[in-house]
Design a protein around this motif. Structure first.
Motif, PDB file in Angstrom:
ATOM      1  N   GLY A 195      -7.004  -0.295   1.722  1.00  0.00           N
ATOM      2  CA  GLY A 195      -5.779  -0.677   1.013  1.00  0.00           C
ATOM      3  C   GLY A 195      -4.758   0.439   1.034  1.00  0.00           C
ATOM      4  O   GLY A 195      -3.549   0.206   1.226  1.00  0.00           O
ATOM      5  N   LEU A 196      -5.228   1.682   0.836  1.00  0.00           N
ATOM      6  CA  LEU A 196      -4.322   2.828   0.883  1.00  0.00           C
ATOM      7  C   LEU A 196      -3.821   3.090   2.298  1.00  0.00           C
ATOM      8  O   LEU A 196      -2.694   3.571   2.486  1.00  0.00           O
ATOM      9  CB  LEU A 196      -5.026   4.073   0.324  1.00  0.00           C
ATOM     10  N   ILE A 197      -4.652   2.771   3.292  1.00  0.00           N
ATOM     11  CA  ILE A 197      -4.224   2.918   4.682  1.00  0.00           C
ATOM     12  C   ILE A 197      -3.044   1.987   4.961  1.00  0.00           C
ATOM     13  O   ILE A 197      -2.048   2.375   5.588  1.00  0.00           O
ATOM     14  CB  ILE A 197      -5.385   2.612   5.650  1.00  0.00           C
ATOM     15  N   ILE A 198      -3.159   0.735   4.505  1.00  0.00           N
ATOM     16  CA  ILE A 198      -2.073  -0.233   4.708  1.00  0.00           C
ATOM     17  C   ILE A 198      -0.789   0.270   4.052  1.00  0.00           C
ATOM     18  O   ILE A 198       0.300   0.206   4.633  1.00  0.00           O
ATOM     19  CB  ILE A 198      -2.477  -1.609   4.144  1.00  0.00           C
ATOM     20  N   TRP A 199      -0.921   0.808   2.824  1.00  0.00           N
ATOM     21  CA  TRP A 199       0.243   1.379   2.143  1.00  0.00           C
ATOM     22  C   TRP A 199       0.842   2.528   2.946  1.00  0.00           C
ATOM     23  O   TRP A 199       2.063   2.624   3.118  1.00  0.00           O
ATOM     24  CB  TRP A 199      -0.175   1.863   0.756  1.00  0.00           C
ATOM     25  N   SER A 200      -0.037   3.397   3.472  1.00  0.00           N
ATOM     26  CA  SER A 200       0.424   4.564   4.215  1.00  0.00           C
ATOM     27  C   SER A 200       1.176   4.166   5.479  1.00  0.00           C
ATOM     28  O   SER A 200       2.230   4.736   5.800  1.00  0.00           O
ATOM     29  CB  SER A 200      -0.765   5.464   4.572  1.00  0.00           C
ATOM     30  N   VAL A 201       0.638   3.210   6.206  1.00  0.00           N
ATOM     31  CA  VAL A 201       1.273   2.766   7.440  1.00  0.00           C
ATOM     32  C   VAL A 201       2.651   2.162   7.149  1.00  0.00           C
ATOM     33  O   VAL A 201       3.621   2.371   7.889  1.00  0.00           O
ATOM     34  CB  VAL A 201       0.380   1.746   8.175  1.00  0.00           C
ATOM     35  N   ARG A 202       2.744   1.433   6.037  1.00  0.00           N
ATOM     36  CA  ARG A 202       4.016   0.795   5.684  1.00  0.00           C
ATOM     37  C   ARG A 202       5.093   1.830   5.331  1.00  0.00           C
ATOM     38  O   ARG A 202       6.238   1.720   5.771  1.00  0.00           O
ATOM     39  CB  ARG A 202       3.808  -0.168   4.518  1.00  0.00           C
ATOM     40  N   VAL A 203       4.716   2.832   4.526  1.00  0.00           N
ATOM     41  CA  VAL A 203       5.738   3.814   4.115  1.00  0.00           C
ATOM     42  C   VAL A 203       6.064   4.793   5.239  1.00  0.00           C
ATOM     43  O   VAL A 203       7.162   5.350   5.289  1.00  0.00           O
ATOM     44  CB  VAL A 203       5.301   4.590   2.842  1.00  0.00           C
ATOM     45  N   SER A 204       5.071   5.019   6.144  1.00  0.00           N
ATOM     46  CA  SER A 204       5.278   5.998   7.215  1.00  0.00           C
ATOM     47  C   SER A 204       5.736   5.357   8.516  1.00  0.00           C
ATOM     48  O   SER A 204       6.136   6.075   9.446  1.00  0.00           O
ATOM     49  CB  SER A 204       3.982   6.771   7.485  1.00  0.00           C
ATOM     50  N   HIS A 205       5.636   4.004   8.593  1.00  0.00           N
ATOM     51  CA  HIS A 205       5.966   3.279   9.826  1.00  0.00           C
ATOM     52  C   HIS A 205       5.133   3.802  10.998  1.00  0.00           C
ATOM     53  O   HIS A 205       5.631   4.003  12.097  1.00  0.00           O
ATOM     54  CB  HIS A 205       7.467   3.389  10.149  1.00  0.00           C
ATOM     55  N   GLY A 206       3.854   4.047  10.721  1.00  0.00           N
ATOM     56  CA  GLY A 206       2.955   4.559  11.755  1.00  0.00           C
ATOM     57  C   GLY A 206       1.964   5.538  11.152  1.00  0.00           C
ATOM     58  O   GLY A 206       1.649   5.475   9.961  1.00  0.00           O
TER      59      GLY A 206
END
Length: 490
Positions: A195-206
């Motif tokens: 779940g945190l990975i999905i959040w990270s990818v969204r805020v970092s765009h990668g």
């Protein structure tokens, strides 16, 4: 085995006996989830961050973690093989190399390390509870007022004893309860981390900025000067489990089950989890302006009760998971071995957990550098023990161990009055070499790499001494035949 024959055996009870065929139920999935449960914890989460803070790039940190875990897997599989083949726990298995009486030395060393880490991790769980309760209820920090007992306030005692009770609750149902707990705990923590990975990818765009950041070593240092000490740090966190991995693999259905399960669980889980921790931290750098390596601190930045509750639950489960598996199983068997007529696995585990309270980890953690230096030094002593174990089983006895002689005071492994002087000499040389590095600053590298040097040196010295000064070798049938004979009346 009849009751009368049991009474003639040395340091024997049902928990120290070879497991029956019906008890060998652990599959590759069980070993995979056990390693998931042990690896998915806050310390492992922060390892990659520690390597990056040393100056490594994200990819160099991941490479170091891959190499360290692949190295660690080798002795894990070698000693895990012994557990599956002989079906006995570490305190019994070690008798073949150190002698039926001399084995008490490495057994006590391993127990001390286990109890020390159990104490610290139990307190660490309590700090998670305290942090979350303080965030959910601002009046929590004022509960108990000025109450203080042995240096800890009331809220500290409440959360510490809650943490202690949850650990013991799992332990009191034996190894099967640990297997069942890890079967869902390890994957659950991984799912919540996703779940945190999905959040990270969204805020970092990668992947995020940490993966694009190059190495930044302090002046005068580079990857070659940092790599080996960092590698030692990666390995040392699990080096103690190398000794007692047989406590788990003795329940394995087959050799293939423990080999496949460990091969997927140890390096695989550690690598994936470290990659995830860097990705999540990289996202925090984008979202909050600075990298947050501590997952508890990261959770507090969301200001969301649901996220706090789910994340806090995951952190508690993750820490209990590693605490029960890695830190209390071995002391439970070790203390049972010391008092087999009075204690079994569960009661000895409760004794170990109780001793952990008296260590007062809240005081020890006031100076964590001293604590971890002490535990690390004791852990470094276990490298030579692992070297002796591997040499004894694979090079000296060629995988042929007389299982019942491990329970005989005057049997094949009594050596000199119960002590194998060759093993003790190899242990002494390995330990003294590390000590030289500790006290002589010019040779500090001997201490920094003590686990590697101790294991290799003790292995070679024990093998050489056993060749030039061999003991009496009993005529042995195959190990499996002897185990089956030992269990034929059970």
């Amino acid at each position: 085995m009849t009751h009368s024959s049991e009474e003639t055996l040395y340091k024997y009870n049902a928990d120290l006996a070879p497991v029956k065929a019906s008890q060998k139920t652990w599959t590759a999935y069980n070993f995979l989830t056990v390693w998931m449960g042990m690896v998915h914890n806050i310390i492992s989460y922060e390892v990659a961050g520690g390597l990056i803070l040393l100056g490594m790039s994200a990819w160099e940190a991941i490479f170091t973690i891959i190499v360290g875990n692949l190295i660690l897997l080798v002795p894990m599989l070698l000693n895990g093989y012994q557990g599956t083949r002989l079906r006995v726990p570490f305190p019994v298995l070690i008798r073949s190399s150190f002698g039926v009486k001399g084995a008490v030395i490495p057994v006590i060393l391993r127990a001390v390390v286990g109890i020390g880490w159990f104490s610290v991790q139990t307190y660490f769980i309590a700090t998670i509870f305290n942090s979350l309760l303080a965030l959910l209820w601002h009046g929590w920090t004022h509960v108990g007022g000025s109450f203080n007992f042995l240096g800890m306030n009331l809220t500290g005692w409440i959360t510490f004893m809650l943490s202690w009770f949850l650990n013991v609750l799992i332990l009191r149902h034996g190894m099967n309860s640990i297997k069942r707990f890890e079967a869902w705990a390890g994957p659950l923590v991984l799912i919540l981390a996703l779940g945190l990975i999905i959040w990270s990818v969204r805020v970092s765009h990668g992947f995020g900025p940490l993966f694009h950041q190059g190495a930044h070593f302090p002046k005068g240092q580079n990857l070659s000067t940092v790599f080996v000490p960092a590698l030692t740090g990666v390995i040392s966190s699990w080096a103690t489990l190398v000794l007692n991995i047989g406590d788990f693999t003795r329940f394995s259905e087959t050799q293939r089950a423990q080999i496949v399960g460990q091969s997927l669980g140890l390096p695989g889980t550690a690598i994936v989890f470290s990659f995830m921790s860097i990705m999540i931290t990289s996202g925090s750098l984008v979202a909050f302006g600075h990298a947050i390596w501590n997952p508890i601190t990261l959770l507090t930045h969301f200001h969301n009760i649901v996220i706090l509750a789910l994340g806090g639950f995951a952190l508690v489960i993750a820490t209990i998971s590693v605490n029960v598996s890695a830190n209390i199983v071995s002391p439970a068997y070790d203390i049972t071995n010391l008092f087999p007529r009075h204690l079994n696995f569960v009661s000895a585990g409760i004794v170990a957990a109780t001793l952990a309270i008296f260590l007062m980890p809240w005081k020890l953690m006031q100076n964590p550098t001293t604590l971890f230096t002490f535990l690390g030094a004791i852990g470094g002593l276990l490298g030579p023990v692992a070297g002796v174990m591997i040499a004894d089983f694979w090079l000296i006895h060629h995988r042929r161990i007389h299982v019942m002689a491990l329970y005989q005071r005057d049997g094949a492994y009594s050596y000199w009055h119960g002590f194998n002087l060759r093993a003790l000499a190899a242990l002494g040389l390995g330990v003294s070499t590390s000590a030289i590095g500790y006290f002589n600053t010019s040779l500090h590298w001997l201490y920094a790499y003590s686990w590697f040097i101790g294991l290799g040196l003790a292995l070679v010295v024990y093998w050489v001494l056993s060749r030039i000064w061999p003991g009496e070798a009993p005529e042995l049938s195959s190990t499996n035949e002897m185990v089956n004979a030992a269990l034929s009346n059970e």
